[in-house]
Scaffold this motif. Sequence first.
Motif, short mmCIF file in Angstrom:
data_model
loop_
_atom_site.label_atom_id
_atom_site.label_comp_id
_atom_site.label_asym_id
_atom_site.label_seq_id
_atom_site.Cartn_x
_atom_site.Cartn_y
_atom_site.Cartn_z
N GLU A 107 10.23 157.75 -42.23
CA GLU A 107 8.76 157.71 -42.24
C GLU A 107 8.23 156.79 -41.14
N GLY A 108 9.14 156.24 -40.32
CA GLY A 108 8.71 155.47 -39.16
C GLY A 108 8.66 153.97 -39.35
N MET A 109 9.16 153.49 -40.49
CA MET A 109 9.17 152.03 -40.70
C MET A 109 10.42 151.43 -40.09
N ARG A 110 10.27 150.20 -39.59
CA ARG A 110 11.45 149.48 -39.10
C ARG A 110 12.11 148.83 -40.31
N ALA A 111 12.92 149.60 -41.02
CA ALA A 111 13.55 149.11 -42.26
C ALA A 111 14.92 148.53 -41.93
N ILE A 112 15.10 147.28 -42.30
CA ILE A 112 16.32 146.54 -41.93
C ILE A 112 17.02 146.10 -43.21
N ASN A 113 18.35 146.21 -43.21
CA ASN A 113 19.11 145.75 -44.36
C ASN A 113 18.96 144.24 -44.52
N ALA A 114 18.57 143.81 -45.70
CA ALA A 114 18.40 142.37 -45.92
C ALA A 114 19.74 141.71 -46.18
N ASP A 115 19.83 140.45 -45.83
CA ASP A 115 20.98 139.63 -46.22
C ASP A 115 20.68 139.12 -47.63
N LYS A 116 21.50 139.54 -48.59
CA LYS A 116 21.20 139.23 -49.99
C LYS A 116 21.98 138.03 -50.54
N SER A 117 22.56 137.22 -49.66
CA SER A 117 23.29 136.02 -50.13
C SER A 117 22.38 135.20 -51.04
N VAL A 118 22.77 135.10 -52.31
CA VAL A 118 21.83 134.58 -53.31
C VAL A 118 21.57 133.08 -53.13
N ILE A 119 22.62 132.29 -53.19
CA ILE A 119 22.43 130.84 -53.18
C ILE A 119 21.89 130.37 -51.83
N ALA A 120 22.47 130.90 -50.76
CA ALA A 120 22.02 130.49 -49.42
C ALA A 120 20.57 130.90 -49.20
N GLY A 121 20.20 132.07 -49.70
CA GLY A 121 18.83 132.54 -49.54
C GLY A 121 17.85 131.70 -50.34
N ILE A 122 18.23 131.40 -51.57
CA ILE A 122 17.37 130.55 -52.41
C ILE A 122 17.22 129.17 -51.76
N GLU A 123 18.32 128.66 -51.24
CA GLU A 123 18.28 127.33 -50.62
C GLU A 123 17.30 127.32 -49.44
N GLU A 124 17.29 128.40 -48.68
CA GLU A 124 16.40 128.47 -47.52
C GLU A 124 14.93 128.48 -47.96
N VAL A 125 14.62 129.33 -48.95
CA VAL A 125 13.24 129.39 -49.44
C VAL A 125 12.85 128.05 -50.06
N ALA A 126 13.76 127.48 -50.86
CA ALA A 126 13.48 126.20 -51.52
C ALA A 126 13.28 125.07 -50.49
N ARG A 127 14.04 125.15 -49.42
CA ARG A 127 13.93 124.15 -48.34
C ARG A 127 12.53 124.20 -47.72
N LEU A 128 12.03 125.42 -47.53
CA LEU A 128 10.70 125.57 -46.94
C LEU A 128 9.62 125.06 -47.89
N PHE A 129 9.79 125.32 -49.20
CA PHE A 129 8.84 124.75 -50.17
C PHE A 129 8.89 123.23 -50.12
N LYS A 130 10.10 122.68 -50.09
CA LYS A 130 10.24 121.22 -50.07
C LYS A 130 9.56 120.63 -48.84
N LEU A 131 9.72 121.29 -47.71
CA LEU A 131 9.12 120.80 -46.46
C LEU A 131 7.63 121.14 -46.36
N ARG A 132 7.11 121.84 -47.34
CA ARG A 132 5.72 122.31 -47.36
C ARG A 132 5.41 123.21 -46.18
N LYS A 133 6.40 123.98 -45.78
CA LYS A 133 6.22 124.88 -44.65
C LYS A 133 6.09 126.34 -45.10
N LEU A 134 6.07 126.55 -46.42
CA LEU A 134 5.90 127.90 -46.95
C LEU A 134 4.77 127.86 -47.97
#
Length: 399
Positions: free
Chosen positions: A319-346
């Motif tokens: 349908e024309g979307m640039r659909a990319i396979n996500a990296d689903k690493s659970v703990i590493a992904g959570i850590e990244e999101v949590a890091r941004l919350f901690k830094l107040r950058k998200l």
Amino acid sequence: MDLTPKQIEVVESVRTEDPKILLLSGAKRAGKTYVALLLFLAHVAKYEGEGLAFIIGGATYSSIWRNILDDMEKVIGREIKLDKKNAFKLFGNKIYVFDGSKSDSWKKARGFTAAGAFLNEGTALHNMFVKEVISRCSYKGARIIIDTNPENPAHPVKEDYIDKDGQMLASGRLNIRSFHFTLHDNIFLDPEYVESIIASTPSGMFTDRDIFGRWAAAEGAIYKDFHDSVHYITSEEAEKLNFVRYWAGVDWGYEHPGSIVLIAEDDQGDIYILEEHAKQHEEIDYWVKVAIEIKSRFGNINFYCDTARPEHIIRFRREGMRAINADKSVIAGIEEVARLFKLRKLKVVKDKVERFKKEINMYVWNPITGEPVKQWDDVLDAIRYAIYTHLKPQRRKTG
Ligand SMILES: Nc1ncnc2c1ncn2[C@@H]1O[C@H](COP(=O)(O)OP(=O)(O)OP(=O)(O)O)[C@@H](O)[C@H]1O
Ligand SMILES: [Mg+2]
């Protein structure tokens, strides 16, 4: 060569107590691998010219090179070349290098008689591999050195070795000695660097493990640093920002809600969750419509997609979307999101999300598995895929 006080303690233990199994567990960047490598080299040198076998084990060949062999080359002052058996000569002995993360990895060590081993990142290795390597180290005076970061307190590395610190062999030799490292033990790190690591490490389990080196259980809320008063902004506030990049995350769902989140980065490098589209009982045609509508407003942006439904990703692409396979690493992904919350950058545009408001407070660790409870995670998963996959290449560049 200068050592940290903790490293000196370890070296002293080896000199005076001569443990068969030496465990160095604890915080990241604490100086575990550094002293483990020196002790391993000294151990191999002790048997100089005897033609004995030794084992180096790590999760993968690339992690073994990155964590051990590159540094070993510097210490011994020459290049290491692995032969067909993934072995190389050192001080008149032979070092066999094995990747040990898989359930059949242990077979590689079968039949060996080794005089010592260095196992890097113990919790990243398969338990059978660790056990096999230890049982292969049957030569007199053999030593097994294991370094590791902490994980769940029920992890076999902790229960089978660390908790048995001080155990003696029938021969009267000390079998197990274990040392605990914290980030603060590495006095050679730049204080500003240490400060920035502490400031960016998410509260709770990540701080307990990565900074203090504790085998802390995962428990309670996952995003502990999220606070309504800090992380929500309004649409009016968002309109004043200067966004320079947009992308999206997709979590497929039918019985559980599916979700697409729209994310943007502003000219300050801060990241915003601009929109949430979450709905239960909708087929792929519905999600295609949502994506096309987002694309019509924000251009041909990346959609980082849950890989659980490859046929949906193919449909998005058709349908024309640039659909990319996500990296689903659970703990590493959570850590990244949590890091941004901690830094107040998200931050999150409060009036453009609905389900997020519930999930952010309901998303919790399962203390038994050490993984998130698979509930209240639909929008949060889409956010994690989008942020972790999108930021990963940047992280690699900056090391
Ligand atoms: N005695 C020392 N002298 C100089 N530099 C050191 C010393 N000990 C450690 N370092 C340096 O500190 C950094 C972290 O050390 P090391 O890699 O041993 O930590 P680690 O505990 O294995 O961390 P991780 O859990 O992240 O693997 C490395 O760059 C290492 O070279
Ligand atoms: Mg290390």
